[in-house]
Write an enzyme that holds these catalytic residues in place. Structure first.
Site, PDB file in Angstrom:
ATOM      1  N   TYR A 214      13.836  37.701  -4.010  1.00  0.00           N
ATOM      2  CA  TYR A 214      12.732  38.638  -3.779  1.00  0.00           C
ATOM      3  C   TYR A 214      12.812  39.771  -4.789  1.00  0.00           C
ATOM      4  CZ  TYR A 214       9.503  41.779  -1.398  1.00  0.00           C
ATOM      5  OH  TYR A 214       8.435  42.592  -1.096  1.00  0.00           O
TER       6      TYR A 214
ATOM      7  N   ASP B 105      17.573  42.801 -11.788  1.00  0.00           N
ATOM      8  CA  ASP B 105      16.917  43.553 -10.724  1.00  0.00           C
ATOM      9  C   ASP B 105      18.015  44.105  -9.821  1.00  0.00           C
ATOM     10  OD1 ASP B 105      15.540  44.609  -8.659  1.00  0.00           O
ATOM     11  OD2 ASP B 105      14.442  42.783  -8.120  1.00  0.00           O
TER      12      ASP B 105
ATOM     13  N   LYS C 102      15.142  51.844  -4.141  1.00  0.00           N
ATOM     14  CA  LYS C 102      15.871  52.066  -2.876  1.00  0.00           C
ATOM     15  C   LYS C 102      16.806  53.281  -2.918  1.00  0.00           C
ATOM     16  CE  LYS C 102      15.543  47.294  -1.272  1.00  0.00           C
ATOM     17  NZ  LYS C 102      14.514  47.224  -0.241  1.00  0.00           N
TER      18      LYS C 102
END
Ligand SMILES: Cc1ncc(COP(=O)(O)O)c(C=O)c1O
Length: 461
Positions: free
Chosen positions: A166, A271, A299
């Site tokens: 994801y 990522d 995040k």
């Protein structure tokens, strides 16, 4: 990793315990039920994001402090969910609260750069060894812009991603995720499958998935794409997969990917929306010692405020610098987010904090592993830095296929319910890991281990 022999768990007993724990959780969260009834009148499904959905209702929170959160019924939990891994600093950390409060008085948004943005850029350069940075507001924006930069730098459209990974909710990467086992197919010929409706197949087709931990499959696929006249611009990947629990890269894999991407004139994007700042000061780049061309962060960067960043080499950012790639956003480098990020990076996520997270995680992983062995449970504990999980699988999971073949979804459901009823707040759903915060203690970790042992005991009684 996965132990040798294990017991067969009685499926009827799992179901029975799921029923018992569901009834108990429902009883304890009547206030959340009332919120849900009200919320669904105006919010789709009663939530702000589909990742917050839960049947029969989500658990609505009121506040958090340090390692704890409280729901609207007043139930107190130790937070191991930590906002999908964003709150490695713990809730309402005094240093971040102070920085944000001071900043509010000075104005919260100008769409002009502030000093905090420079300081954060300097610190990220130091941590990741990448000299150039830009900001965004989320992980999705970070991966979207990084891919655009890679496409511009190479003049190529196709991209390669890891099957099952994801990278956010934009069309480029909502491809080949959450696929049922029988639809996965041949590892050398994995399909580009849109994740949910509304994603054009034409866009999905430009994103080609390959399996994790298999450099040979990646290289074969890239060679074929070259033959077909659509050489890829980049590989975008999590250096350690963090959406199937935790799946570590096997020895030599990341080095091989680095070598393959270089040889094919492609950019390598790590990522690090989940790993960056959470598994080491310099994320996976530091932990595994492999240098990508671009890194994406989000995040934990903003200490609880929306933020994201893209870091890269000077070459990768050349066309952005020249104004030929348009990398923009009204809220990029927002002063409030930058003030929080500065305090987080310089005052909270210190070398001592990372040492504490490592020690806590070792303790938690070892405690869970002991329970697994004591009860001969089918599973193993695995983690890195502040992140970890118990993987309910008799075999070591190395990629999406082995995950789908082995992961025990019912046990995950039961573990979540058991935790919630024993004051351990975890992410609903089967594919998440825990994130510890710097405010967690060894006693907090013991509570997690105890809850896990209670479940093992109940299951084998
Ligand atoms: C690895 C990874 N990349 C990107 C994203 C997207 O981040 P956001 O939800 O902030 O858009 C996520 C979110 O979970 C993620 O785990």
């Amino acid at each position: 990793m996965a132990a040798g022999t294990h017991i067969e768990i009685d499926r009827a007993r799992i179901k029975e315990l799921i029923e018992r724990e569901t009834a108990l959780l429902n009883e304890r969260t009547e206030g959340s039920r009332a919120y849900y009834e009200r919320a669904r009148q105006s919010l789709v499904g009663g939530v702000a994001s589909s990742y917050q959905l839960r049947d029969p209702w989500p658990i609505y929170l009121s506040h958090g402090k340090g390692a704890q959160v409280w729901d609207v019924d007043g139930n107190e939990y130790l937070d191991f969910h930590n906002g999908f891994g964003a709150m490695v600093q713990g809730h309402a950390h005094p240093a971040i609260t102070k920085a944000v409060t001071e900043r509010i008085e000075l104005g919260t948004h100008f769409a002009a750069p502030t000093e905090d943005a420079i300081v954060v850029g300097e610190e990220l350069t130091r941590r990741f060894g990448l000299p150039q940075w830009r900001y965004v507001n989320s992980g999705s924006e970070a991966t979207m812009d990084a891919i655009r930069i890679a496409r511009a730098a190479t003049g190529r459209d196709t991209i390669v991603k890891i099957f099952g990974s994801y990278h956010g909710h934009h069309d480029y990467v909502m491809v080949s995720i959450g696929v049922e086992y029988d639809r996965i197919g041949d590892r050398f010929e994995l399909e580009s499958l849109p994740y949910g409706l509304g994603i054009p197949q034409a866009v999905a087709d430009m994103t080609v998935p390959v399996p994790f931990n298999d450099a040979e499959a990646m290289e074969r696929r890239i060679e074929r794409l070259v033959e077909e006249g659509r050489p890829p611009a980049c590989v975008i990947m999590e250096p350690a997969m963090m959406n199937l629990g935790v799946v570590l890269p096997e020895a030599g894999y990341l080095e091989a990917v680095r070598e393959i991407t270089r040889r094919h004139g492609m950019l390598l994007i790590f990522d690090e929306v989940k790993t960056g700042l959470c598994i080491a000061a310099g994320g996976a780049v530091e932990r595994f010692g492999v240098q990508p061309d671009l890194v994406t962060l989000a995040k934990a960067l903003g200490g609880g405020l929306p933020s994201g960043a893209i870091g890269g080499t000077a070459e990768a950012f050349e066309l952005v610098e020249a104004g030929k790639v348009v990398q923009v956003g009204t809220y990029n480098g927002n002063p409030l987010s930058m003030a929080a990020a500065r305090a987080s990076l310089l005052e909270v996520l210190t070398p001592d904090a990372y040492a504490h997270l490592d020690a806590l995680n070792d303790h938690l992983l070892a405690g869970c592993q002991m329970v697994i062995e004591k009860y001969s449970f089918p599973g193993y504990s695995v983690g890195l830095g502040s992140k970890g999980c118990v993987t309910f699988s008799p075999e070591t999971i190395t990629d999406y296929t082995s995950f789908k073949a082995n992961q025990d979804a019912e046990l995950c459901e039961l573990a979540w319910l058991t935790n919630m009823n024993r004051g351990v707040f975890m992410t609903p759903g089967r594919e998440e890991e825990w994130t510890l915060s710097v405010t967690h203690t060894f006693e907090d970790c013991n509570r997690f281990i105890q809850a896990f042992e209670e479940m093992a005991d109940d299951l084998t009684a």
